[in-house]
Design an enzyme around this catalytic site. Structure first.
Site, short mmCIF file in Angstrom:
data_model
loop_
_atom_site.label_atom_id
_atom_site.label_comp_id
_atom_site.label_asym_id
_atom_site.label_seq_id
_atom_site.Cartn_x
_atom_site.Cartn_y
_atom_site.Cartn_z
N GLY A 52 0.82 -0.95 -0.05
CA GLY A 52 -0.21 0.08 -0.13
C GLY A 52 0.89 1.23 0.08
O GLY A 52 1.87 1.36 -0.67
N SER A 53 0.42 2.35 0.59
CA SER A 53 0.91 3.59 0.48
C SER A 53 2.50 3.67 1.26
O SER A 53 3.11 4.81 0.93
CB SER A 53 0.16 4.58 1.48
OG SER A 53 -1.11 4.91 0.50
#
Length: 558
Positions: free
Chosen positions: A275-276
């Site tokens: 993810g981020s």
């Protein structure tokens, strides 16, 4: 009658002569075979120590209880006498005593006090052998890292298995003369060679940091209603891993009582879509290649359609002017995809490779995953977009922690390590070689990235990781999980990875929670980072440092 007597005596004399001179050697050998027993003497297994020399795994004296069924006079009575002492079923023991053959183990690695009670019974056909048992004095501390040892004294998982050659030593051998009842003859023949003990293993693990990391992780899993979690604490300058924790955990002193899932070192064996937290690689590539400048502004909408797929940010917003620092601080998926467009497939793929994606870290840990990195030749526009914000790519927690350690180390990647050295039987300490390194990004790029990560914590999604008196640099991550069919679900992995102080970093902490009810990395994982980092500051005596300047940005973000 005289003739018969003479013939009979002659036959006896001839037979005696044959026995004395012709068959003496063979018969003596048969006799020796009946009286002599040869047993392997287990070498004392080397200890495993933390970086301060505190034992994490040691070997304690024990005994193996065996039987020679040929000499057991009354199997039922013998089983009745021994079963309560060994705490085993009498019927099972009776079955072992009734088997054919000359040797059967009744119990392995029993306490010396228990063995002495059996010896006091002096039962025919029952004997004891010197043995050893692996003991983990700290119980669950670093259990998945250490692994465990089987009853045969061989490492079955973790560092116990990886470094079997160092730890095991060389077994010895003992030949003992026994009586017709199977008992060792006092003053009888004994011969053999002594075992050579194994080397001790000195780890980079700090027992206190490891203990606290496991404690805080366990509390975070419970308070966030998570399925499990992982923590990695490491030195960005040397690659030394101070702690590597997974939840749920297990006690290696009784490993069979726990499911296989609890024994896995998920920091190395499990790969997840990051993810981020992966956006830092996209930002690093954009700055390193010069495709984007720190002051360049992008018009970033809340959604964007690429090849028929819609990507979106975590919350609706109007079109906003954002610098690269704003994109990272706000954790904008759309903005990250726009940065990736500026960079291109080839440069972005090369950056992932340079940071260590798609291959093991070099720790050599049993079962270590390589992660998943699709080759750039297979990328389409949507692939470039998704990998830029951490979807469609999988990494292990240690791989991702190493990315942030590279930024903290001025752009130089250092291979992680768990072993600091060895100690041989003579007490000679041999330090492990320094970890290999490679330059991934320029120091000025690493400096800009550090300032962006500090911006994430001060004014962006990572505000729950702030620590009074210390400037933290880090990034949140919230990634959807895939099901068995490769489809995204409504279950998430929340993460926060960061380092401190932002200027002159001394420690990197990666915190990951699997399926927390609180969903977001900034809510679930950032407070866990805060707790562990605070203890690391005290334990490592990390001094404060002047803060770094925040990067160029349009405005402070909520």
């Amino acid at each position: 009658m005289l003739t018969v007597a003479v013939l009979a005596l002659g036959i006896v004399v001839v037979r005696l002569a044959v026995l004395q001179f012709g068959e003496a050697g063979a018969l003596a050998a048969v006799g020796a075979q009946q009286r002599l027993r040869t047993y392997e003497l287990t070498a004392n297994r080397g200890a495993i120590l933390d970086r301060a020399g505190t034992p994490l795994a040691i070997t304690v004296e024990a005994r193996d209880v065996y039987a020679d069924p040929r000499f057991v006079v009354d199997p039922a009575a013998t089983a009745a006498a021994i079963a309560p002492i060994l705490e085993v079923r009498r019927a099972a023991l009776r079955g072992q005593l009734g088997t054919t053959g000359s040797f059967v183990y009744l119990a392995r690695q029993v306490d010396v006090a228990v063995a002495d009670r059996i010896a006091d019974l002096a039962l025919p056909g029952i004997g004891l052998l010197d043995s050893a048992r692996r003991y983990y004095p700290a119980g669950t501390v670093a259990a998945q890292v250490l692994g465990f040892v089987g009853t045969d004294g061989v490492g079955l998982s973790g560092l116990e298995a990886q470094h079997e050659d160092f730890l095991a030593g060389t077994p010895g051998e003992e030949t003992v003369e026994v009586s017709a009842q199977g008992q060792a003859i006092a003053g009888g023949a004994r011969a053999g060679n002594e075992p050579v003990p194994g080397d001790d293993l000195i780890l980079t693990i700090d027992r206190e940091i490891q203990f606290q990391a496991q404690r805080y992780l366990r509390e975070a899993v419970e308070s966030n209603g998570a399925k499990g979690g992982t923590v990695v604490v490491m030195d960005p300058l040397t690659g030394d891993i101070y702690a590597m924790a997974s939840s749920p955990s297990f006690d290696p002193n009784d490993f069979l009582a726990f499911p296989i899932e609890a024994r896995m070192n998920r920091a190395l064996t499990d790969a997840w879509e990051p993810g981020s937290v992966n956006k830092i690689v996209t930002a690093a590539t954009a700055l390193e290649t010069g495709a984007v400048t720190p002051t360049q502004r992008f018009r970033v909408p809340a959604t964007r359609v690429i090849e028929g797929y819609t990507i979106h940010d975590s919350h609706p917003h109007p079109v906003e002017a954002m610098t690269i620092g704003d994109i990272i601080a706000a954790s904008s998926n759309v903005g990250s995809s726009m940065l990736a467009d500026q960079v291109g497939n080839e440069a972005l793929a090369e950056a992932f490779e340079a940071f260590g994606f798609g291959r093991p870290t070099g720790l050599g840990f049993p079962g270590e995953a390589s992660g998943i990195m699709p080759p750039a030749s297979d990328w389409e526009a949507i692939t470039r977009a998704t990998v830029s914000f951490g979807s469609g790519v999988a990494v292990t927690p240690v791989q991702m922690a190493s990315v942030y350690a590279t930024v903290a180390n001025g752009g130089e990647w250092v291979e992680p390590r768990l072993v600091a050295g060895t100690v041989d039987a003579d007490g000679t300490v041999t330090d492990a070689p320094a970890s290999p390194t490679r330059r991934v990004i320029r120091p000025d790029t690493a400096d800009l990235l550090t300032r962006m990560l500090a911006y994430v914590v001060e004014d962006g999604t990572g505000y729950n990781a702030r620590i009074d008196g210390y400037q933290v640099a880090g990034k949140t991550g919230t990634a959807k999980k895939l099901d068995e069919h490769g489809e995204y679900t409504n279950r998430y992995v929340a993460s926060f990875i960061g380092f401190l102080p932002a200027r002159n970093p001394r420690v990197v902490v990666a915190t990951i929670l699997d399926e927390p009810d609180t969903v977001y990395g900034g809510v679930a994982a950032a407070p866990l980072f805060q707790d562990i980092a605070r203890f690391a500051i005290q334990r490592l005596a990390i001094p404060p440092a002047p803060p770094v300047d925040l990067p160029p940005h349009v405005q402070a973000l909520p």
